[in-house]
Design a protein around this motif. Structure first.
Motif, short mmCIF file in Angstrom:
data_model
loop_
_atom_site.label_atom_id
_atom_site.label_comp_id
_atom_site.label_asym_id
_atom_site.label_seq_id
_atom_site.Cartn_x
_atom_site.Cartn_y
_atom_site.Cartn_z
N GLU A 144 -9.22 -1.99 6.90
CA GLU A 144 -7.97 -1.25 6.07
C GLU A 144 -7.51 -0.27 6.19
O GLU A 144 -8.74 0.59 6.67
CB GLU A 144 -8.20 -1.83 4.80
CG GLU A 144 -8.56 -2.97 4.01
CD GLU A 144 -9.36 -3.42 3.70
OE1 GLU A 144 -10.67 -4.45 2.77
OE2 GLU A 144 -11.08 -3.21 4.88
N GLY B 144 -11.48 0.01 7.05
CA GLY B 144 -12.31 -0.76 5.61
C GLY B 144 -13.10 -2.49 6.46
O GLY B 144 -12.65 -2.38 7.88
N LYS C 37 -12.50 -1.05 -0.42
CA LYS C 37 -11.99 -1.11 0.73
C LYS C 37 -13.53 -1.10 1.77
O LYS C 37 -13.36 -2.11 3.30
CB LYS C 37 -11.19 0.69 0.74
CG LYS C 37 -10.85 0.66 2.61
CD LYS C 37 -10.82 1.72 2.73
CE LYS C 37 -9.70 2.29 4.55
NZ LYS C 37 -8.64 3.64 4.32
N SER D 276 0.77 -0.86 0.10
CA SER D 276 0.20 0.04 -0.11
C SER D 276 0.44 1.19 -0.34
O SER D 276 0.14 2.71 -0.64
CB SER D 276 -1.01 -0.17 1.48
OG SER D 276 -1.25 1.30 1.01
#
Length: 406
Positions: free
Chosen positions: A366, A362, A313, A234
């Motif tokens: 996330e 998320g 997400k 990421s």
């Protein structure tokens, strides 16, 4: 009698056009010169006349309503062949002018013109005085006409210099604004990077420290490795997007080219196939296969990828749909999902671009920083679009990338 062209006619015209004065509005300095010439020479008509390829055009005039005449009938076309004041005391007695239409129809009798000579020796036109009665100039009047004629070219030089200075000032002001905008962008980018990259790197370091201490069970260490890998991927994606964002911002103009939007969405979908499957998300690309949009493809790809990634997400066991609508005034690309949705404060921050873009966890926990949306808003502006969001908590969100059309 039509005046012959000077042997240096093309060079003379190039010099005339250099001054960028033809067909410009009246200016007081030139108007005052013809007023003074008329008063000194005691005539009703005076002109600053410039000889173009096929016409004579008057930059300043007194006692005449015309803006220009044909060069073929211009007294000044004869005058520019001389180096001194050209005088016709009675046009009826001059074989060159006795049947000139301005002599026959308008009663012109007297003419005196001082050539407007450049530093390179090119005669561009004249400062001339005209009367409807035969006339002679006194030595002092002739001398005054010579002096005033030389002042015309001085005014033209000054005018050109002033115009160049104005252009330079305008250019410097533009560069100043561009530099200010670039500095503001750089400052914003540094602040974003300081927060949004430092945070995941700190988490990665903390995870590695726990593993290096050797006190974690193998199963827990394995999960941390997986989390670290996701965080690194990421962060790398964020760095890559940031670099591309910065490079796009440095360009003065983002060149547009045709983009097959359906194909671009399919390529983005392929990047996230694993996530889509693992979260049981149905992805619908409803863009017509042959749909073309004119824009900067790299910027558009970054925006759409971030919007789709954002939808993934916050969605699970749901759907994501990408669509496009056309109207007379706009094109709209929509990315909608059936996920968690957003709070009113988050919508306000996106749509009004006020406040901090706070990211929430998320569906799989996330983490985010809001960096992607900030970048999307900026990139949308750079390609002449705007980003607008609608949402209802618990029912999903829709992001619209709107291109206004002329």
């Amino acid at each position: 009698m039509v005046a012959p062209k000077p042997i240096d006619e093309e060079e003379r015209l190039a010099e005339l056009y250099k001054y960028e004065i033809l067909d410009t509005y009246p200016e007081e300095d030139f108007d005052q010169l013809v007023e003074l010439a008329s008063a000194i020479c005691e005539v009703p008509i005076s002109l600053v006349s410039l000889i173009d390829r096929d016409r004579q055009w008057f930059k300043a005039k007194k006692g005449l309503d015309l803006d220009e005449t044909s060069r073929d009938v211009a007294f000044c076309a004869h005058a520019i062949l001389q180096d001194e004041v050209f005088i016709v005391e009675n046009a009826l007695d001059d074989i060159r002018f006795f049947d000139n239409p301005y002599v026959v129809n308008d009663g012109i009798r007297f003419y005196a013109g001082m050539p407007i000579k450049t530093r390179n020796g090119k005669n561009l036109g004249t400062l001339c005085v005209i009367d409807r009665e035969p006339k002679t100039l006194s030595p002092s009047q002739k001398r005054a006409l010579e002096i005033l004629g030389r002042q015309v070219i001085n005014l033209m030089e000054l005018r050109l210099t002033n115009n160049r200075q104005k252009e330079l000032i305008t250019l410097l002001d533009k560069q100043k604004e561009e530099l200010k905008a670039q500095n503001e962008f750089n400052s914003r980018l540094i602040k974003l990077l300081a927060h949004d990259i430092k945070s995941p790197l700190t988490s990665i370091k903390g995870g590695l420290d726990l593993i290096l201490d050797g006190h974690l069970p193998a199963e827990e260490a394995s999960q941390i490795f997986k989390d670290l890998s996701d965080s690194i991927n990421s962060t790398l994606q964020m760095v890559d997007d940031t670099l591309r964002w910065g490079l796009l911002n440095m360009r003065k103009i983002l060149p547009q080219q045709p983009v097959r939007l359906h194909d671009m969405i399919e390529e983005i979908k392929d990047l996230y196939n694993f996530l889509l499957k693992s979260k049981h998300i149905q992805f619908v690309n409803s863009i017509p296969r042959n749909y073309i949009i004119e824009t900067e493809p790299e910027a558009l790809e970054i925006v759409l990828r971030n919007l789709i990634q954002n939808a993934i997400k916050y969605t699970e066991n749901g759907s994501i749909k990408v669509s496009v609508t056309d109207s007379e005034n706009m094109k709209c690309i929509s990315v909608s999902d059936t996920g968690k949705g957003m709070k009113p404060s988050q919508l306000q921050a996106i749509n009004n671009q006020t406040g901090e873009l706070v990211s929430t966890l998320g569906t799989h926990g996330e983490k985010g920083t809001g960096f992607g949306l900030r970048m999307c808003i900026d990139l949308a502006k750079s390609i002449g679009a705007s980003l607008y969001a609608t949402s209802e908590e618990g029912k999903g969100a829709q992001f619209k990338l709107i291109f206004k059309q002329d």
